[in-house]
Structure formats: C-alpha cells, structure tokens
Scaffold this motif. Structure first.
Motif, PDB file in Angstrom:
ATOM      1  N   PRO A   1      -3.819 -13.770  -1.923  1.00 14.37           N
ATOM      2  CA  PRO A   1      -5.071 -14.411  -2.334  1.00 14.37           C
ATOM      3  C   PRO A   1      -6.188 -14.045  -1.360  1.00 14.37           C
ATOM      4  O   PRO A   1      -5.964 -13.895  -0.151  1.00 14.37           O
ATOM      5  CB  PRO A   1      -4.751 -15.912  -2.260  1.00 14.37           C
ATOM      6  CG  PRO A   1      -3.254 -15.983  -2.273  1.00 14.37           C
ATOM      7  CD  PRO A   1      -2.785 -14.749  -1.579  1.00 14.37           C
ATOM      8  N   VAL A   2      -7.391 -13.899  -1.880  1.00 19.33           N
ATOM      9  CA  VAL A   2      -8.534 -13.546  -1.034  1.00 19.33           C
ATOM     10  C   VAL A   2      -9.773 -14.250  -1.565  1.00 19.33           C
ATOM     11  O   VAL A   2      -9.930 -14.446  -2.768  1.00 19.33           O
ATOM     12  CB  VAL A   2      -8.739 -12.007  -1.018  1.00 19.33           C
ATOM     13  CG1 VAL A   2      -9.009 -11.476  -2.407  1.00 19.33           C
ATOM     14  CG2 VAL A   2      -9.846 -11.601  -0.070  1.00 19.33           C
ATOM     15  N   THR A   3     -10.635 -14.648  -0.638  1.00 18.08           N
ATOM     16  CA  THR A   3     -11.942 -15.199  -0.998  1.00 18.08           C
ATOM     17  C   THR A   3     -12.985 -14.128  -0.710  1.00 18.08           C
ATOM     18  O   THR A   3     -13.149 -13.700   0.437  1.00 18.08           O
ATOM     19  CB  THR A   3     -12.261 -16.474  -0.188  1.00 18.08           C
ATOM     20  OG1 THR A   3     -11.236 -17.443  -0.424  1.00 18.08           O
ATOM     21  CG2 THR A   3     -13.609 -17.049  -0.607  1.00 18.08           C
ATOM     22  N   LEU A   4     -13.687 -13.677  -1.740  1.00 14.11           N
ATOM     23  CA  LEU A   4     -14.693 -12.639  -1.584  1.00 14.11           C
ATOM     24  C   LEU A   4     -15.936 -13.204  -0.898  1.00 14.11           C
ATOM     25  O   LEU A   4     -16.134 -14.429  -0.838  1.00 14.11           O
ATOM     26  CB  LEU A   4     -15.051 -12.068  -2.954  1.00 14.11           C
ATOM     27  CG  LEU A   4     -13.897 -11.414  -3.726  1.00 14.11           C
ATOM     28  CD1 LEU A   4     -14.387 -10.888  -5.073  1.00 14.11           C
ATOM     29  CD2 LEU A   4     -13.245 -10.303  -2.913  1.00 14.11           C
TER      30      LEU A   4
ATOM     31  N   GLY B   1     -17.778 -15.991  -2.457  1.00 20.32           N
ATOM     32  CA  GLY B   1     -17.046 -17.228  -2.691  1.00 20.32           C
ATOM     33  C   GLY B   1     -16.050 -17.155  -3.827  1.00 20.32           C
ATOM     34  O   GLY B   1     -15.258 -18.092  -4.022  1.00 20.32           O
ATOM     35  N   GLN B   2     -16.019 -16.057  -4.558  1.00 19.63           N
ATOM     36  CA  GLN B   2     -15.084 -15.919  -5.669  1.00 19.63           C
ATOM     37  C   GLN B   2     -13.656 -15.796  -5.151  1.00 19.63           C
ATOM     38  O   GLN B   2     -13.390 -15.077  -4.192  1.00 19.63           O
ATOM     39  CB  GLN B   2     -15.451 -14.674  -6.487  1.00 19.63           C
ATOM     40  CG  GLN B   2     -14.510 -14.390  -7.654  1.00 19.63           C
ATOM     41  CD  GLN B   2     -14.825 -13.080  -8.352  1.00 19.63           C
ATOM     42  OE1 GLN B   2     -15.786 -12.388  -8.018  1.00 19.63           O
ATOM     43  NE2 GLN B   2     -14.015 -12.722  -9.334  1.00 19.63           N
ATOM     44  N   GLU B   3     -12.733 -16.494  -5.803  1.00 20.29           N
ATOM     45  CA  GLU B   3     -11.314 -16.408  -5.457  1.00 20.29           C
ATOM     46  C   GLU B   3     -10.658 -15.324  -6.294  1.00 20.29           C
ATOM     47  O   GLU B   3     -10.881 -15.246  -7.508  1.00 20.29           O
ATOM     48  CB  GLU B   3     -10.620 -17.752  -5.712  1.00 20.29           C
ATOM     49  CG  GLU B   3     -11.206 -18.920  -4.938  1.00 20.29           C
ATOM     50  CD  GLU B   3     -10.946 -18.814  -3.440  1.00 20.29           C
ATOM     51  OE1 GLU B   3      -9.937 -18.189  -3.062  1.00 20.29           O
ATOM     52  OE2 GLU B   3     -11.751 -19.351  -2.657  1.00 20.29           O
ATOM     53  N   LYS B   4      -9.854 -14.499  -5.641  1.00 22.41           N
ATOM     54  CA  LYS B   4      -9.243 -13.384  -6.344  1.00 22.41           C
ATOM     55  C   LYS B   4      -7.903 -13.068  -5.703  1.00 22.41           C
ATOM     56  O   LYS B   4      -7.629 -13.473  -4.566  1.00 22.41           O
ATOM     57  CB  LYS B   4     -10.165 -12.161  -6.292  1.00 22.41           C
ATOM     58  CG  LYS B   4      -9.759 -11.015  -7.199  1.00 22.41           C
ATOM     59  CD  LYS B   4     -10.883 -10.004  -7.357  1.00 22.41           C
ATOM     60  CE  LYS B   4     -10.493  -8.947  -8.381  1.00 22.41           C
ATOM     61  NZ  LYS B   4     -11.613  -8.022  -8.670  1.00 22.41           N
ATOM     62  N   GLN B   5      -7.063 -12.323  -6.418  1.00 23.79           N
ATOM     63  CA  GLN B   5      -5.842 -11.786  -5.839  1.00 23.79           C
ATOM     64  C   GLN B   5      -6.070 -10.307  -5.533  1.00 23.79           C
ATOM     65  O   GLN B   5      -6.475  -9.543  -6.408  1.00 23.79           O
ATOM     66  CB  GLN B   5      -4.654 -11.920  -6.793  1.00 23.79           C
ATOM     67  CG  GLN B   5      -4.083 -13.312  -6.894  1.00 23.79           C
ATOM     68  CD  GLN B   5      -2.802 -13.334  -7.714  1.00 23.79           C
ATOM     69  OE1 GLN B   5      -2.390 -12.339  -8.293  1.00 23.79           O
ATOM     70  NE2 GLN B   5      -2.156 -14.493  -7.764  1.00 23.79           N
TER      71      GLN B   5
ATOM     72  N   THR C   1     -11.377  -9.545   8.392  1.00 29.08           N
ATOM     73  CA  THR C   1     -11.290 -10.448   7.252  1.00 29.08           C
ATOM     74  C   THR C   1     -10.506 -11.696   7.654  1.00 29.08           C
ATOM     75  O   THR C   1      -9.789 -11.706   8.653  1.00 29.08           O
ATOM     76  CB  THR C   1     -10.587  -9.768   6.064  1.00 29.08           C
ATOM     77  OG1 THR C   1      -9.280  -9.329   6.473  1.00 29.08           O
ATOM     78  CG2 THR C   1     -11.386  -8.564   5.573  1.00 29.08           C
TER      79      THR C   1
END
Length: 279
Positions: A111-114, A117-121, A34
């Motif tokens: 923080p992570v980008t799926l 493209g969705q941004e999520k924690q 990742t």
C-alpha cells in the motif's frame, strides 16, 4: 544474441532489522525517502526515487524476520541488482533457455499514499536468477505494474540533488568471472573490457566489475567485510548541483572527500557501501 537489453531498475540495500537507522542515515546523506512501505511478502522498505532508477532500503519490522529470511543472510549493504522488464513471463522463459531460472514470476504489492493523498497499491511482478548465480546477493527483473505508484515527481526532489544512479559497482579479484553470469544472461557482446575490469551499459547506468584496487582508487573504500569474492560494493550517483550536495552532506554531518570533481563517501558512513557523487 540475447533478446534482453539490460536497464538498471533499482539497487537494493540490505538493512535487515535496522530500517530506522538506515532511513535516518540516508536522509542525512541528503536523500528524500518515501514513507515506510510494507510488502505483502513481509518485508518493508524506504525508497529514494530518482529519474530512471532508485535506491531501496530493504529490511523488516519486528516479528517479520522469518518471512523472507533468505534475503537477510546476505551481507549488510548493497545486495540487489535489479533490472527493468515490461514482461516478467518472457524473462522467465529467457532464463529457462539459459539455465538461469529460479521460481516462476511472483506478484506482490505494498500500500502507498501518493503525494496528493490518494491511496493506492504499488504492484510488482519479479523473476529471479537462480540461487547461487550471483555471489553475496541477488539479481532479478522487476516489472512495475503500477509505475506511477513509484515514480512521482514530488518524490524525485532530493536535498543533495541526486538525479540517477550512474554506476553499480561489483568488486571482485577476478572481474571477468563476476561478469560471466551477465554475459550468459544478456550476451557476451554486452560485456566491454575496461581499465581495471569490465562493464556493461544498463540504461543511464553502467554495471562495473572492478578489481578491489580500482574500487579503492575511484570510490575510496570497500565494504568492511570484503573478502575478494564478487561483492556489490559501491554506487556512483549523478547530482545536479555540487553545492547542494556539499551543503547537504555537511548538514548531515557526513564525512566526505572531494576527489577529481566528485565527492567520495566511504562505506563506513553509508551502510557498508561506498558512494561517489558527481555532477
């Protein structure tokens, strides 16, 4: 009898200030990693997400060495045995009952980008065994508050065909001494005597406590600084394709040794931990 059942969540590899070097090496070993993640606690990581569990390369970026400095005092290589839980608060109470508790459960995020493209924690709650309970490393429980921010199908496809960690190996001159804390944690009935040591089942994986000579026979090497005290030393990883594994290791210019249908990669070629891939 313990109310907890052991299931391996992930294996932590201490890479300290060598995150870039470690990421390059594990990609050469054939893992998809990742993107760099930065924890709210100050550490940074890359993951190799597998089926039920995963590998974590854990280190720090420039300027962050003091934020979790207790971790970086452990030897480089495999230094974290992490268990799954759905309730970190209940685990903490369990640890208190057995005199194994450390601090209360701790929540943090990164923080992570799926893949879409969705941004999520990605959020977690962990609870550790007390300091000194485990030699040369740490053991703790991890509650994934947002599991979909880790186990994404697109991240589980690896050029080397890796599917799951199946063996987490602790080398020790006295394997039963090394296993005692986990007997106290989960119950003595979980610890099974085996040739060369002991083991306990942990989901699709098993935690193995082996004498150094048994580790050498099966995994081909020990950490370069092994001194006989209990040490997280090796991983067994199931792969879906021996051919994909072979091609991937050759493409990465990684020396390996075929032994009894498996491939050994020595600790000197895998950041101070031995790897054994099998189908």
């Amino acid at each position: 009898m313990s109310a907890l059942a052991p299931v391996l969540d992930h294996a932590v590899i201490n890479v300290a200030d060598r995150l870039d070097e470690a990421a390059t090496l594990f990609r050469r070993l054939g893992f998809q990693l990742t993107a760099r993640g930065n924890h709210s606690l100050g550490s940074s990581n890359h993951l190799a997400v597998l089926g039920e569990n995963y590998l974590e390369l854990l280190g720090y970026e420039p300027g962050a060495a003091d934020l979790r400095k207790a971790i970086w005092t452990s030897p480089p290589g495999l230094n974290g045995l992490v268990w799954k839980t759905q309730n970190a608060d209940e685990v903490w109470q369990h640890l208190r009952e057995r005199g194994l508790e450390s601090d209360q459960p701790e929540q943090f995020y990164r923080p992570v980008t799926l893949p879409d493209g969705q941004e999520k924690q990605a959020r977690f709650c962990t609870v550790r065994l007390k300091n000194g309970a485990v030699a040369n490393g740490r053991s703790f429980f991890c509650q994934h508050l947002t599991p979909d921010a880790v186990w994404q199908h697109a991240w589980q496809r690896h050029p080397n065909g890796a599917a799951n960690i199946t063996d987490f190996v602790i080398a020790a001159s006295d394997p039963f001494f090394a296993a005692e804390v986990y007997s106290q944690l989960f119950g003595a009935e979980w610890i099974k005597r085996t040739e060369g040591g002991a083991e306990l089942a942990a989901g699709v994986a098993r935690i193995r406590f082996l004498k150094p000579e048994a580790v050498l026979a099966e995994y081909g090497s020990l950490p370069g600084d092994f001194d006989g005290s209990p040490r997280m030393a090796a991983l067994g990883i199931r792969t879906t394709s021996a051919e994909r594994l072979r091609v991937s290791l050759m493409a990465g210019d990684i020396p390996f040794t075929p032994v009894n249908g498996a491939c050994q990669v020595k600790a000197e070629h895998a950041f101070n931990l031995a790897l054994r891939f099998w189908c």
